[in-house]
Write a protein that holds these residues in place. Sequence first.
Motif, PDB file in Angstrom:
ATOM      1  N   GLN A  34     -26.860  19.563  39.224  1.00 37.19           N
ATOM      2  CA  GLN A  34     -26.457  18.290  38.770  1.00 37.19           C
ATOM      3  C   GLN A  34     -26.528  17.339  39.975  1.00 37.19           C
ATOM      4  N   MET A  35     -26.711  17.920  41.103  1.00 38.58           N
ATOM      5  CA  MET A  35     -26.705  16.974  42.024  1.00 38.58           C
ATOM      6  C   MET A  35     -28.193  16.347  42.304  1.00 38.58           C
ATOM      7  N   SER A  36     -28.156  14.910  42.690  1.00 38.95           N
ATOM      8  CA  SER A  36     -29.406  14.386  42.957  1.00 38.95           C
ATOM      9  C   SER A  36     -29.679  14.646  44.566  1.00 38.95           C
ATOM     10  N   PHE A  37     -31.355  14.381  44.753  1.00 44.24           N
ATOM     11  CA  PHE A  37     -31.956  14.830  45.780  1.00 44.24           C
ATOM     12  C   PHE A  37     -30.887  14.124  47.090  1.00 44.24           C
ATOM     13  N   ASP A  38     -30.663  13.133  46.809  1.00 40.48           N
ATOM     14  CA  ASP A  38     -29.788  12.359  47.954  1.00 40.48           C
ATOM     15  C   ASP A  38     -28.425  13.230  48.247  1.00 40.48           C
ATOM     16  N   ASP A  39     -27.903  13.148  47.200  1.00 41.93           N
ATOM     17  CA  ASP A  39     -26.579  14.038  47.324  1.00 41.93           C
ATOM     18  C   ASP A  39     -26.648  15.452  47.873  1.00 41.93           C
ATOM     19  N   GLN A  40     -27.957  16.080  47.564  1.00 33.58           N
ATOM     20  CA  GLN A  40     -28.149  17.292  48.222  1.00 33.58           C
ATOM     21  C   GLN A  40     -28.169  17.251  49.628  1.00 33.58           C
ATOM     22  N   ARG A  41     -28.981  16.021  50.289  1.00 34.29           N
ATOM     23  CA  ARG A  41     -28.883  15.905  51.558  1.00 34.29           C
ATOM     24  C   ARG A  41     -27.760  15.516  52.329  1.00 34.29           C
ATOM     25  N   VAL A  42     -26.750  14.765  51.481  1.00 34.72           N
ATOM     26  CA  VAL A  42     -25.367  14.597  52.140  1.00 34.72           C
ATOM     27  C   VAL A  42     -24.601  15.989  52.253  1.00 34.72           C
ATOM     28  N   PHE A  43     -24.824  16.871  51.169  1.00 34.49           N
ATOM     29  CA  PHE A  43     -24.224  18.097  50.969  1.00 34.49           C
ATOM     30  C   PHE A  43     -24.638  18.974  52.191  1.00 34.49           C
ATOM     31  N   ASP A  45     -25.992  18.213  55.152  1.00 32.57           N
ATOM     32  CA  ASP A  45     -25.442  17.406  56.403  1.00 32.57           C
ATOM     33  C   ASP A  45     -23.886  17.937  56.356  1.00 32.57           C
ATOM     34  N   VAL A  46     -22.946  17.551  55.681  1.00 34.94           N
ATOM     35  CA  VAL A  46     -21.743  17.898  55.617  1.00 34.94           C
ATOM     36  C   VAL A  46     -21.460  19.422  55.915  1.00 34.94           C
ATOM     37  N   ALA A  47     -22.170  20.233  54.999  1.00 32.84           N
ATOM     38  CA  ALA A  47     -21.726  21.784  55.090  1.00 32.84           C
ATOM     39  C   ALA A  47     -22.264  22.193  56.398  1.00 32.84           C
ATOM     40  N   GLY A  48     -23.393  21.445  56.852  1.00 28.74           N
ATOM     41  CA  GLY A  48     -23.872  22.032  58.251  1.00 28.74           C
ATOM     42  C   GLY A  48     -23.047  21.700  59.568  1.00 28.74           C
ATOM     43  N   MET A  49     -22.032  20.674  59.115  1.00 25.62           N
ATOM     44  CA  MET A  49     -21.144  20.199  60.284  1.00 25.62           C
ATOM     45  C   MET A  49     -19.800  20.976  60.089  1.00 25.62           C
ATOM     46  N   LEU A  50     -19.461  21.686  59.054  1.00 22.61           N
ATOM     47  CA  LEU A  50     -18.243  22.518  58.955  1.00 22.61           C
ATOM     48  C   LEU A  50     -18.440  23.878  59.277  1.00 22.61           C
ATOM     49  N   ARG A  51     -17.611  24.373  60.049  1.00 22.99           N
ATOM     50  CA  ARG A  51     -17.681  25.880  60.296  1.00 22.99           C
ATOM     51  C   ARG A  51     -17.206  26.764  59.320  1.00 22.99           C
ATOM     52  N   CYS A  52     -17.710  27.740  59.343  1.00 24.93           N
ATOM     53  CA  CYS A  52     -17.381  28.824  58.447  1.00 24.93           C
ATOM     54  C   CYS A  52     -16.078  29.481  59.007  1.00 24.93           C
ATOM     55  N   PRO A  53     -14.977  29.541  58.420  1.00 19.54           N
ATOM     56  CA  PRO A  53     -13.642  29.666  59.078  1.00 19.54           C
ATOM     57  C   PRO A  53     -13.587  31.198  59.460  1.00 19.54           C
ATOM     58  N   LYS A  76     -18.904  19.798  47.322  1.00 19.87           N
ATOM     59  CA  LYS A  76     -19.658  19.133  46.278  1.00 19.87           C
ATOM     60  C   LYS A  76     -18.673  18.130  45.143  1.00 19.87           C
ATOM     61  N   LYS A  77     -17.652  18.634  45.026  1.00 20.82           N
ATOM     62  CA  LYS A  77     -16.715  17.954  44.251  1.00 20.82           C
ATOM     63  C   LYS A  77     -16.385  16.632  44.634  1.00 20.82           C
ATOM     64  N   GLN A  78     -16.446  16.641  46.096  1.00 18.34           N
ATOM     65  CA  GLN A  78     -16.207  15.273  46.632  1.00 18.34           C
ATOM     66  C   GLN A  78     -17.238  14.416  46.609  1.00 18.34           C
ATOM     67  N   ILE A  79     -18.525  14.930  46.808  1.00 17.43           N
ATOM     68  CA  ILE A  79     -19.935  14.125  46.848  1.00 17.43           C
ATOM     69  C   ILE A  79     -20.052  13.723  45.312  1.00 17.43           C
ATOM     70  N   ASP A  80     -19.548  14.688  44.431  1.00 19.28           N
ATOM     71  CA  ASP A  80     -19.744  14.069  42.931  1.00 19.28           C
ATOM     72  C   ASP A  80     -18.569  13.077  42.692  1.00 19.28           C
ATOM     73  N   GLN A  81     -17.603  12.910  43.417  1.00 23.14           N
ATOM     74  CA  GLN A  81     -16.499  11.816  43.496  1.00 23.14           C
ATOM     75  C   GLN A  81     -17.217  10.337  44.192  1.00 23.14           C
ATOM     76  N   GLY A  82     -18.261  10.647  44.870  1.00 22.70           N
ATOM     77  CA  GLY A  82     -18.612   9.636  45.436  1.00 22.70           C
ATOM     78  C   GLY A  82     -18.221   9.222  46.840  1.00 22.70           C
ATOM     79  N   LYS A  83     -17.719  10.130  47.530  1.00 22.84           N
ATOM     80  CA  LYS A  83     -17.164   9.945  48.858  1.00 22.84           C
ATOM     81  C   LYS A  83     -18.533   9.902  49.899  1.00 22.84           C
ATOM     82  N   SER A  84     -18.350   9.103  50.857  1.00 21.78           N
ATOM     83  CA  SER A  84     -19.419   9.323  51.737  1.00 21.78           C
ATOM     84  C   SER A  84     -19.077  10.572  52.569  1.00 21.78           C
ATOM     85  N   LYS A  85     -20.308  10.846  53.777  1.00 23.96           N
ATOM     86  CA  LYS A  85     -20.255  11.803  54.683  1.00 23.96           C
ATOM     87  C   LYS A  85     -18.845  11.647  55.265  1.00 23.96           C
ATOM     88  N   GLU A  86     -18.601  10.784  56.020  1.00 19.79           N
ATOM     89  CA  GLU A  86     -17.563  10.522  57.036  1.00 19.79           C
ATOM     90  C   GLU A  86     -16.272  10.692  56.490  1.00 19.79           C
TER      91      GLU A  86
END
Lengths: 168, 662
Positions: A34-43, A45-53, A76-86
């Motif tokens: 369901q994610m657009s290409f742009d969203d995937q890139r954000v995803f 980026d974001v997931a790459g900046m968070l550590r696996c606990p 993913k949920k928050q990206i769907d809600q349209g939140k920015s990376k920051e």
Amino acid sequence: MSFARLVIYFSCCCLLISLDVSGQSTIENSETSQMSFDDQRVFKDVAGMLRCPTCTGLSVLDSDAKFSVQIQNLVKKQIDQGKSKEDILNYFEKRYGPWILRQPPKRGFHIVAWVFPLVLIVLGPLIVWFMVWRRSRKSSEYMVRSADEIAEEFKQAINQALAASKGS
Amino acid sequence: MANYGFFLLFLCSASCLYGFAASLAAAKWRNRRLFQSARFAATASGVLSLIACGFVWYAILNHDFSLYYAYKNSSTDLPFFYKITAFWSSLEGSHMLWTVFLNICTVVCLWTFSKDNEHIMPYVGASLLVVLGWMYYLAITHSDIFAVTPVAAAEGRGMNTLLQNPYMAIHPPMLFVGYTTLAVPFAYSIAALCYGDVTEGWLKTVRRWSLISWCFLTAAIILGGRWAYVELGWAGYWAWDPVENSSFLPWLLVTSLLHCLLVQGQLGQLKRLTFVLAILSFFLTFFGTFITRSGVITSVHSFAESPIGPSYLLFISGLLLASSLIYGFRAYLVLPTDTGKVWGVSKESAVVVCLLILLSFAAIVFVGTIFPIVSETITKQRISIQAPYFNAFAPYVGFGLIVTIAIGNLLRYQANNFGESLKVFVYATVIALPITGLFAWQADIFDTVSPFNKGIQLAGVQLIFWCAVCLSWDLLLRIKMIRGHWTLFFSRNRAFLGAYIAHMGALVMILGFLGNYRGLEQEVSLNADEVKSVLGYELKFVSGIEVSKVDNVRLFTAPIEVSQQGRLIARMKPARSLYPTSKDLLNEIAVDGGIWRDLYIVLKDFDRNQGKQIVIQINVNPTVRFVWLATIIMVIGGLVALSDAYRGDRSRDVIAGKWETG
């Protein structure tokens, strides 16, 4: 999501998709489809900046641990809600503390980790230069010479003495 | 059995302490017999520790689970090969292995010294034996491999399943050889400081041991990376985690040490820096172990709870303090050959720049590794420093190193000008252009999506080939200088040739690293006999999940046929494995491909009932094999350099001290 935001968002997507038509547009996986290409890139980026606990050294993006998958879904949920990376990163930082970010925040005491390498770049050459300079000062001050130079001086002295003895 | 083993280690510890005392006395009174006895003490402890190792292996091979270590790390169904490697699959065993290697190094070092080093050997013996004594002390107190269980279990808990991999089996021993051989440059440095100068023989010995260590560390670090690549399933080989950093730091230091020795050998300069680097590299091997072993890295609190942590801290601070004191009080005695030296535009200056870059990088890695601890102590707030932080700096370091390698190799010692090299730099830029184009075309660099990444890669590749051309040009100049006498060149210039090969290897490795800018990843689900096109490949999941049993492992394999444009290119078998000792399924990754790219498939999930549906993750990793290949090239370079008959240096000649008695 406001209308203006939606327009900007949509045009960004169009722009990016028109810019590159790569193999990545044919995604059939249930989670990411369901994610657009742009969203995937954000995803990514974001997931790459968070550590696996629960792992050492891995990002949420790279790990399959249960906790990581939960976080992935949250992102993913928050990206769907349209939140920015920051926004998303801030959300996670508020929720779990700066520990969840894979690099230290650039404020407070933590900024030392970022400033230190820059200081090295500036100070390193200065220190080397200073040491070379001091060495040259010292050696000229105390008349310390190399073996070759001493030999040369001896030779000169002998020549002078020889010349003097011949002259007399 | 366990009691005898423990007793043997106790004897080792005692004899090392005796050897330390005897060496000190031998140094004080210049007594040959005392030194002789210290050598025998080291040798005896080496033999005893090998016997103790034999006990551990005996217990593991004979399933004697009354030995707690055997119970914890092995089981009856473990294949023979992994029973052997189970010895170092846990903390106590790897400490033991390290100690035994250190002992072997000590023995070799104390029995094979050159004649003009005889006067400093008691100091060398003392520094090695005090470290060794402490390692044995730890082995009988906090890290006791011979601990027993009151009631022997019928079956052991088995080896950590992630470690049942050939790469992980040989990675620790190689790393420990790399670590322990660093002890010799350290001991020689301390000895030279105590004595007050270095000799030709000193340089020869230190260079030899540092090179051996460098070869082993290079190979071991990349083997660890390869293990992560084929075993962990996140399609990468380097994560900048503290364990990796702590093996990388000594590598950076020993690389600096080798370059520093080069200047010392040619010009007699940088002697004191050599000592500092040798001491620091040895210190960092222990520091890395402390950081990973004591639990301090996970949290300051877990440090306080670990039994081995505080005594390790005591040791490394003692080591640092003693070394600094010796350096502080004695370093002024060691003088450079030529005190009026001018550091102009010449090779030795380039080496100093290279040292600056390597050491700055080491400092960044060090700070990145320990900063979370410091920060937690000061701000009471936990933070993480992981790959993004290090990756922010690493490209600049790589850039600086490549430029320095190219320029530095074309400069000459004490030349004080660029000479011919300026011309070479320009020509090399032109020659490198078509090679870059060819490479970029073959390695799909033009397909990179983001223009920024594409630019970085193209610039990087061009820079690397530019450097390679410069290096090769320098090689040709050398051969020309010797009037095309190949045989003479190969017999007399092997140190140079080795350096050329190793530098080329380093360039190939960086070329491989650049592949990280264009890796692709996708997750996809497949039904049996369905064909899907993913990342330019057509994947077909053939028939269904196959279940098989290999040794002690149950494998669930998903056979996948990979084709490109209708042509079958590979049959890949990603699998999940079930080990008898673990409840979780482990990834068995399938890797296929060639020099330009790896196709990397992880079986993420499968339908447990019928095995007709799977979810797989596909990675296309470009130029990963360049990294593996580069390691081989670098190690070959190191070995070639090692075979060089060293021609001596211009450091001050020292008349070896005579023994007073004995």
